[in-house]
Design a protein around this motif. Structure first.
Motif, PDB file in Angstrom:
ATOM      1  N   VAL A  45       0.334  -0.320  -5.013  1.00 16.86           N
ATOM      2  CA  VAL A  45       1.178  -0.872  -5.386  1.00 16.86           C
ATOM      3  C   VAL A  45       1.435  -2.035  -4.474  1.00 16.86           C
ATOM      4  N   LEU A  46       2.163  -3.169  -5.721  1.00 16.45           N
ATOM      5  CA  LEU A  46       2.172  -4.277  -4.844  1.00 16.45           C
ATOM      6  C   LEU A  46       3.195  -4.718  -4.155  1.00 16.45           C
ATOM      7  N   VAL A  47       3.123  -5.588  -2.976  1.00 15.51           N
ATOM      8  CA  VAL A  47       4.245  -5.396  -2.259  1.00 15.51           C
ATOM      9  C   VAL A  47       4.485  -7.143  -2.241  1.00 15.51           C
ATOM     10  N   ALA A  48       5.920  -7.255  -2.692  1.00 19.97           N
ATOM     11  CA  ALA A  48       6.223  -8.339  -3.575  1.00 19.97           C
ATOM     12  C   ALA A  48       6.891  -9.001  -2.664  1.00 19.97           C
ATOM     13  N   ASN A  49       6.205  -8.940  -1.259  1.00 22.45           N
ATOM     14  CA  ASN A  49       7.500  -9.867  -0.176  1.00 22.45           C
ATOM     15  C   ASN A  49       5.902 -10.705   1.446  1.00 22.45           C
ATOM     16  N   ARG A  50       6.960 -10.924   1.777  1.00 22.44           N
ATOM     17  CA  ARG A  50       6.245 -11.201   3.407  1.00 22.44           C
ATOM     18  C   ARG A  50       6.740 -11.294   4.603  1.00 22.44           C
ATOM     19  N   GLY A  51       5.758 -11.308   5.622  1.00 25.95           N
ATOM     20  CA  GLY A  51       6.090 -10.985   6.616  1.00 25.95           C
ATOM     21  C   GLY A  51       6.111  -9.838   7.737  1.00 25.95           C
ATOM     22  N   GLU A  52       7.583  -9.297   8.386  1.00 22.27           N
ATOM     23  CA  GLU A  52       7.809  -8.161   8.962  1.00 22.27           C
ATOM     24  C   GLU A  52       7.986  -6.634   7.963  1.00 22.27           C
ATOM     25  N   ILE A  53       8.615  -6.655   7.171  1.00 18.33           N
ATOM     26  CA  ILE A  53       8.724  -6.146   5.872  1.00 18.33           C
ATOM     27  C   ILE A  53       7.632  -5.810   5.149  1.00 18.33           C
TER      28      ILE A  53
ATOM     29  N   ILE B 126       4.202 -13.243  -9.543  1.00 16.97           N
ATOM     30  CA  ILE B 126       4.269 -11.755  -8.757  1.00 16.97           C
ATOM     31  C   ILE B 126       3.571 -10.623 -10.094  1.00 16.97           C
ATOM     32  N   LEU B 127       4.835 -10.840 -10.970  1.00 14.64           N
ATOM     33  CA  LEU B 127       4.211  -9.950 -12.433  1.00 14.64           C
ATOM     34  C   LEU B 127       2.741 -10.118 -12.276  1.00 14.64           C
ATOM     35  N   ASP B 128       1.977 -10.992 -12.573  1.00 15.14           N
ATOM     36  CA  ASP B 128       1.082 -11.299 -13.233  1.00 15.14           C
ATOM     37  C   ASP B 128      -0.309 -10.879 -12.115  1.00 15.14           C
ATOM     38  N   ALA B 129       0.809 -11.428 -10.461  1.00 16.01           N
ATOM     39  CA  ALA B 129      -0.808 -10.974 -10.131  1.00 16.01           C
ATOM     40  C   ALA B 129      -0.407  -9.206  -9.339  1.00 16.01           C
ATOM     41  N   ALA B 130       0.426  -8.707  -9.943  1.00 14.87           N
ATOM     42  CA  ALA B 130       0.605  -6.714  -9.950  1.00 14.87           C
ATOM     43  C   ALA B 130      -0.456  -6.523 -11.568  1.00 14.87           C
ATOM     44  N   LYS B 131      -0.486  -7.198 -12.175  1.00 14.64           N
ATOM     45  CA  LYS B 131      -1.031  -6.678 -13.711  1.00 14.64           C
ATOM     46  C   LYS B 131      -2.843  -7.242 -13.067  1.00 14.64           C
ATOM     47  N   VAL B 132      -2.879  -8.053 -12.772  1.00 10.81           N
ATOM     48  CA  VAL B 132      -4.826  -8.122 -12.421  1.00 10.81           C
ATOM     49  C   VAL B 132      -4.935  -8.025 -11.366  1.00 10.81           C
ATOM     50  N   SER B 133      -4.316  -6.854 -10.354  1.00  6.57           N
ATOM     51  CA  SER B 133      -5.063  -6.148  -9.340  1.00  6.57           C
ATOM     52  C   SER B 133      -4.731  -5.182 -10.238  1.00  6.57           C
ATOM     53  N   GLU B 134      -4.198  -4.277 -10.565  1.00  5.75           N
ATOM     54  CA  GLU B 134      -3.754  -3.361 -11.499  1.00  5.75           C
ATOM     55  C   GLU B 134      -3.425  -2.360 -10.637  1.00  5.75           C
ATOM     56  N   CYS B 135      -2.262  -2.929 -10.475  1.00  2.00           N
ATOM     57  CA  CYS B 135      -0.719  -2.140  -9.671  1.00  2.00           C
ATOM     58  C   CYS B 135      -0.189  -1.236 -10.444  1.00  2.00           C
ATOM     59  N   ASP B 136       0.752  -0.059 -10.436  1.00  2.48           N
ATOM     60  CA  ASP B 136       0.976   0.789 -11.199  1.00  2.48           C
ATOM     61  C   ASP B 136       2.691   1.059 -10.592  1.00  2.48           C
ATOM     62  N   ALA B 137       2.583  -0.015  -9.450  1.00  2.00           N
ATOM     63  CA  ALA B 137       4.342   0.101  -8.750  1.00  2.00           C
ATOM     64  C   ALA B 137       4.877  -1.050  -8.424  1.00  2.00           C
ATOM     65  N   VAL B 138       5.123  -2.295  -8.051  1.00  2.00           N
ATOM     66  CA  VAL B 138       5.902  -3.296  -7.390  1.00  2.00           C
ATOM     67  C   VAL B 138       6.962  -2.335  -6.300  1.00  2.00           C
ATOM     68  N   HIS B 139       6.900  -3.390  -5.084  1.00  2.00           N
ATOM     69  CA  HIS B 139       7.911  -2.860  -4.329  1.00  2.00           C
ATOM     70  C   HIS B 139       8.574  -3.838  -3.826  1.00  2.00           C
ATOM     71  N   PRO B 140       9.812  -4.183  -3.816  1.00  2.00           N
ATOM     72  CA  PRO B 140       9.790  -5.584  -3.518  1.00  2.00           C
ATOM     73  C   PRO B 140      10.688  -6.059  -1.891  1.00  2.00           C
ATOM     74  N   GLY B 141      10.821  -5.208  -1.491  1.00  6.95           N
ATOM     75  CA  GLY B 141      11.453  -5.327  -0.029  1.00  6.95           C
ATOM     76  C   GLY B 141      13.067  -5.488   0.239  1.00  6.95           C
ATOM     77  N   TYR B 142      12.986  -6.476   1.092  1.00  7.58           N
ATOM     78  CA  TYR B 142      14.703  -7.293   0.527  1.00  7.58           C
ATOM     79  C   TYR B 142      13.810  -9.121   0.950  1.00  7.58           C
TER      80      TYR B 142
ATOM     81  N   ALA C 229      13.044  -6.651 -11.824  1.00 10.46           N
ATOM     82  CA  ALA C 229      13.388  -4.791 -11.875  1.00 10.46           C
ATOM     83  C   ALA C 229      13.032  -5.423 -13.575  1.00 10.46           C
ATOM     84  N   ARG C 230      14.122  -4.948 -14.222  1.00  9.94           N
ATOM     85  CA  ARG C 230      13.186  -5.040 -15.798  1.00  9.94           C
ATOM     86  C   ARG C 230      12.046  -5.437 -16.269  1.00  9.94           C
ATOM     87  N   SER C 231      11.956  -6.846 -15.570  1.00  8.38           N
ATOM     88  CA  SER C 231      10.100  -7.268 -15.818  1.00  8.38           C
ATOM     89  C   SER C 231       9.263  -6.158 -15.661  1.00  8.38           C
ATOM     90  N   VAL C 232       9.208  -6.086 -14.409  1.00  6.91           N
ATOM     91  CA  VAL C 232       8.383  -4.537 -14.074  1.00  6.91           C
ATOM     92  C   VAL C 232       8.228  -3.440 -14.851  1.00  6.91           C
TER      93      VAL C 232
END
Length: 450
Positions: free
Chosen positions: A7-15, A68-84, A94-97
């Motif tokens: 899972v790509l975690v598309a956020n920063r910080g505590e979340i 962000i989407l390129d990072a998910a593809k290069v990392s061979e992730c199957d999901a992206v969690h955007p946090g808040y 969401a549609r692009s993912v």
């Protein structure tokens, strides 16, 4: 366990830390993203892999959907969690993912679209039999707005249809003020949200801000996790939240939670979401908006229900049913969350970026601290000023506040101004302890102190 592997975690910080931990608990790998400013951040070290996504300004990194989407593809992730925040409520992202063949850990793009336009969300609430604050449809001209305001009744709020997080809202007392405010509000909405559409709502005096946490899956299961009171806020930015809402009658609690579930079912919602309401002194409640993401204050709901909200998001994203039914969920005690921000309350809450020299966290029964920092890290001027979230649970509200006061006495932060001293005052304030308070209470308290 979840069917997601990486899972790509598309956020920063505590979340980001929170989501990485949930991925690991579910048996999935987590990939972090980072900007120039965050290269050595805590969540980057906790993740199984990490990808650089751009320069320090958020627009050049965490808001760059292509990066962000390129990072998910290069990392061979199957999901992206955007946090808040950031891209979490971007239907385009969401549609692009999903178009890229990945899983978006959140609601469908169509649900984000539907709830992201506040005027459309109001109409949806009406269709679902959920009470709404008297208001108008979209208004474009001053004359049209003045006619609508006369029907709605002053005072009114001019609200951006695409707004959220308390932004894009301006109070108006009369027709002359409306004529002056509307063009500026439309320009502000265009600049902030890319959409200048505005509408009107009647202002509700002495209202409480009460929100209901919901979860839903793709199999027709929708549940609520009871409600939170988020009325302690400044300029519509929350500082302290409680769960459950203090002093709310059982009948109103049942009604507002049922309304939130109806809203979720109406839009075919899935994942975690929050349905927000205003509650007046007579406990009439009105829908104001739906946040289509995990909320900053989700830990207090976890504390009073025992349900891991992020784990449920991952389950649903993997195509699995919720692990709980409504009959499984019961209220257990009380909890509050204190947002510890790098701001100076004595200087109009001015941001206080800089290096955190001392960072000593509290502990003890019922105490949880969510943070993306360690001692020596820097609070960046490029992002939100949140340092940590202090969450305190007790068998009842009195114990939760007692634990919060003890935790705050142990909390030490040096190097940046912060809101710990303010929270020490708030958690001993007799008006707040007697509860409940309304959304203007804190601003009035601060004004009285000047």
């Amino acid at each position: 366990m979840t069917g997601l592997n990486r899972v790509l975690v598309a956020n920063r910080g505590e979340i980001a830390v929170r989501i990485i931990r949930a991925c690991h608990a579910a048996g999935a790998e987590a990939v972090a993203v980072y900007s120039d400013a965050d290269e050595h951040a805590r969540w980057v070290r906790l993740a199984d892999d990490a990808r650089h996504v751009g320069r320090s300004p958020a627009a050049k990194s965490y808001l760059d959907s292509d990066a962000i989407l390129d990072a998910a593809k290069v990392s061979e992730c199957d999901a992206v969690h955007p946090g808040y925040g950031f891209l979490s409520e971007s239907a385009h992202f969401a549609r692009s993912v999903t178009t890229a063949g990945l899983v978006f850990v959140g609601p469908t793009a169509s649900a984000i679209d539907l709830m992201g336009d506040k005027a459309t969300a109001r109409r949806t609430a009406v269709d679902a039999g959920v009470p709404v604050v008297p208001g108008s449809g979209p208004v474009t001209s001053i004359a049209e707005a003045q006619r609508a305001a006369a029907d709605v009744g002053y005072p009114v709020l001019v609200k951006a249809s695409a707004g959220g997080g308390g932004r894009g809202i301006r109070p108006v007392r009369d027709a002359d003020e409306l004529a002056a405010v509307l063009p500026a509000a439309q320009a502000e909405a265009r600049a902030a949200f890319g959409d200048g559409t505005t509408y009107l709502e009647r202002a509700v005096p002495h209202a409480r801000h009460v929100e209901v946490q919901i979860l839903a899956d793709d199999r027709g299961n929708a549940v609520h996790l009871y409600e939170r009171d988020c009325s302690v806020q400044r300029r519509r930015q929350k500082l302290l939240e409680e769960a459950p809402a203090p002093g709310l009658s059982p009948a109103t609690r049942e009604a507002v939670c049922a309304a939130a579930v109806r809203m979720a079912e109406r839009v075919g919602y899935r994942s975690a979401g929050t349905v927000e309401f205003l509650v007046d002194p007579d406990e009439n409640f009105y829908f104001i908006e739906m946040n289509t993401r995990v909320q900053v204050e989700h830990p207090i709901t976890e504390a009073i229900t025992g349900v891991d909200i992020v784990a449920e998001q991952l389950r649903v994203a993997a195509g699995e049913p919720l692990s709980v039914r409504q009959s499984d969920i019961a209220l257990r005690g009380a909890a509050l969350e204190l947002r510890i921000n790098a701001e100076d309350p004595d200087n109009a809450f001015a941001p206080s970026p800089g290096e955190v020299g001392v960072f000593e966290l509290p502990g003890g029964p019922g105490v949880r601290v969510d943070t993306g920092l360690v001692r020596g890290d820097r609070i960046s001027p490029f992002y939100d000023s949140l340092i940590a979230k202090l969450v305190c649970w007790g068998a009842d509200r009195d114990q939760a506040y007692s634990r919060a006061r003890q935790a705050l006495s142990e909390f030490r932060i040096e190097g940046v101004a912060n809101t710990v001293p303010l929270h020490r005052r708030l958690t001993s304030n007799p008006d707040l302890l007697a509860g409940p308070v309304h959304t203007k209470w804190l601003e009035q308290l601060l004004d009285d102190d000047r």
